[in-house]
Design a protein around this motif. Structure first.
Motif, PDB file in Angstrom:
ATOM      1  N   ASN A  56       0.809  -1.225   0.000  1.00  0.00           N
ATOM      2  CA  ASN A  56       0.000   0.000   0.000  1.00  0.00           C
ATOM      3  C   ASN A  56       0.842   1.275   0.000  1.00  0.00           C
ATOM      4  N   ILE A  57       1.942   1.256  -0.763  1.00  0.00           N
ATOM      5  CA  ILE A  57       2.807   2.435  -0.819  1.00  0.00           C
ATOM      6  C   ILE A  57       2.100   3.589  -1.531  1.00  0.00           C
ATOM      7  N   GLU A  59      -1.104   4.199  -1.552  1.00  0.00           N
ATOM      8  CA  GLU A  59      -2.337   4.618  -0.890  1.00  0.00           C
ATOM      9  C   GLU A  59      -2.061   5.743   0.101  1.00  0.00           C
ATOM     10  N   PRO A  60      -2.999   6.679   0.254  1.00  0.00           N
ATOM     11  CA  PRO A  60      -2.820   7.748   1.252  1.00  0.00           C
ATOM     12  C   PRO A  60      -2.943   7.183   2.663  1.00  0.00           C
ATOM     13  N   GLU A  61      -2.421   7.938   3.600  1.00  0.00           N
ATOM     14  CA  GLU A  61      -2.489   7.516   5.006  1.00  0.00           C
ATOM     15  C   GLU A  61      -3.946   7.514   5.464  1.00  0.00           C
ATOM     16  N   PRO A  62      -4.447   6.344   5.958  1.00  0.00           N
ATOM     17  CA  PRO A  62      -5.859   6.285   6.365  1.00  0.00           C
ATOM     18  C   PRO A  62      -6.114   7.073   7.644  1.00  0.00           C
ATOM     19  N   LYS A  64      -7.134   7.644  11.256  1.00  0.00           N
ATOM     20  CA  LYS A  64      -7.083   6.813  12.451  1.00  0.00           C
ATOM     21  C   LYS A  64      -8.164   7.276  13.424  1.00  0.00           C
TER      22      LYS A  64
END
Length: 403
Positions: A56-57, A59-62, A64
């Motif tokens: 998942n490089i 993908e944006p940071e989900p 939290k």
């Protein structure tokens, strides 16, 4: 003298032909080296992209969430200052599972038992038992049913109060995981927690305790295509990420006790192998046996990898239509991606062999065919080994395990 002149001309002509032949061989070797280097770079690029996608490089940071679920220890369950409320589950039927919307329907019973002290608090606050608990993952209020079996709670011989409810509704599957599809485990939860109806920190603390011995599932619990593995009850503390504006709590977030009844289903391995893997194995077997064909069959060998690729795309689309739009690769995706890479490598091998054979003279043709066939055999063994290695590493090391 004329004979010497003709001989000299013939020698010059032969030298010129030999020089041209050497230049042609050198040019062909240069083209073959360039093609091999280009293919190696392309293969490395595909492998790099596959690894980056898997982790998942791109993908944006989900986001939290601030909510937390904390395990409840034995000391907390037996806290003498807390007022125990025992709760049990009996799930009669789970059905209408829809992975696309992460929902399912469920029918069954839930019962509560509590002490006289808890009953006095309920009476003083004018709260009935059905308003005491909240279905956390329940959706669609308009068709949800939660009805008490008895008009009033029953007073048991031991002094405890008891009430049983029949429920029927639509529920949300929060942790729906398809990493190991089609050998995944589907977990359907029903989550309950106490309603935080008090804003006073001095009020008594209630503690939900699961009635594990009496809880269970009914005979209509099975789902088509899955084997019912087990069920379990978990007890946790739900800490919200806010105090909901209750200034009396200060900065302390609201906490409540949560209990989840989860039923785990394992997709049928036999059905998965027959429906998904048998067609795939058949197509790949035909492709992987192609190097055994004689390298003189140029057109036949070059036509096999593209045909196999088109068939693989069609087969992959069949199982993809049964899954929601996932943000990660499943085990089946890795298998198909590995097969795609193997077919591309086979096509490159056949292309190289075709060029080598096309540029060979009639004298060298037999030797070149023997050389290409020997390389094909080693390549065939190597590509099969690589396929099993990639699939095994993905299954044992990269796929997380769930119940």
């Amino acid at each position: 003298m004329r004979n010497d002149l003709n001989q000299t001309r013939n020698e010059n002509r032969n030298n010129m032909n030999l020089r041209n032949m050497r230049l042609e061989i050198k040019r062909n070797n240069s083209i073959s080296s360039y093609t091999s280097m280009l293919f190696a770079c392309f293969t490395g690029f595909l492998l790099l992209v596959g690894v980056l996608i898997h982790f998942n490089i791109f993908e944006p940071e989900p986001l939290k969430p601030r909510d937390r679920l904390m395990d409840v220890g034995i000391a907390q369950l037996s806290d003498a200052s807390a007022i125990p409320v025992r709760i049990g589950f009996y799930i009669k039927n789970n059905y209408s599972v829809m992975p696309e919307t992460k929902t399912f329907d469920s029918d069954g019973w839930i019962w509560l038992s509590w002490s006289q002290h808890a009953q006095d608090i309920l009476t003083s606050r004018k709260i009935t038992p059905e308003k005491w608990i909240n279905f956390v993952n329940q959706v669609k209020d308009w068709d949800f049913k939660f009805n008490a079996v008895n008009p009033e709670p029953i007073r048991m011989k031991d002094g405890q109060y008891y009430q049983r409810f029949k429920y029927s509704g639509h529920f949300y599957i929060n942790n729906l995981d398809f990493h190991k599809y089609p050998f995944h485990t589907l977990t359907l939860p029903i989550v309950l927690e106490l309603v935080d109806f008090s804003s006073n920190t001095s009020d008594p603390v209630f503690s939900l305790i699961a009635d594990e011995a009496k809880s269970g599932v009914g005979t209509y619990i099975d789902i088509m295509g899955y084997h019912t593995r087990n069920y379990r009850i978990t007890t946790q503390t739900h800490e919200f990420g806010s105090n909901f504006g209750l200034n009396v709590l200060g900065d302390k977030p609201v906490q409540t006790r949560q209990i989840a009844m989860e039923v785990a289903y394992q997709q049928s391995a036999n059905a998965s192998i027959l429906n998904y893997f048998l067609p795939l194995i058949t197509v790949m077997a035909l492709a992987l046996f192609a190097p055994a064909l004689s390298s003189s069959l140029l057109e036949v060998r070059l036509g096999i990898p593209p045909t196999a690729l088109l068939t693989l795309i069609f087969l992959q689309q069949i199982y993809k239509d049964k899954l929601p739009n996932l943000p990660y690769l499943t085990f089946m995706d890795t298998v198909y991606n590995t097969c795609y890479l193997a077919n591309v490598m086979l096509f490159a091998l056949f292309l190289w062999g075709s060029n080598q054979l096309d540029h060979a003279s009639e004298v060298e043709r037999t030797r070149v065919i023997a050389k290409i066939d020997a390389i094909n055999l080693r390549f065939q063994i190597g590509i099969v080994t690589i396929i099993f290695a990639i699939i095994s590493v993905n299954w044992f090391l990269l796929c997380p395990s769930y119940i």
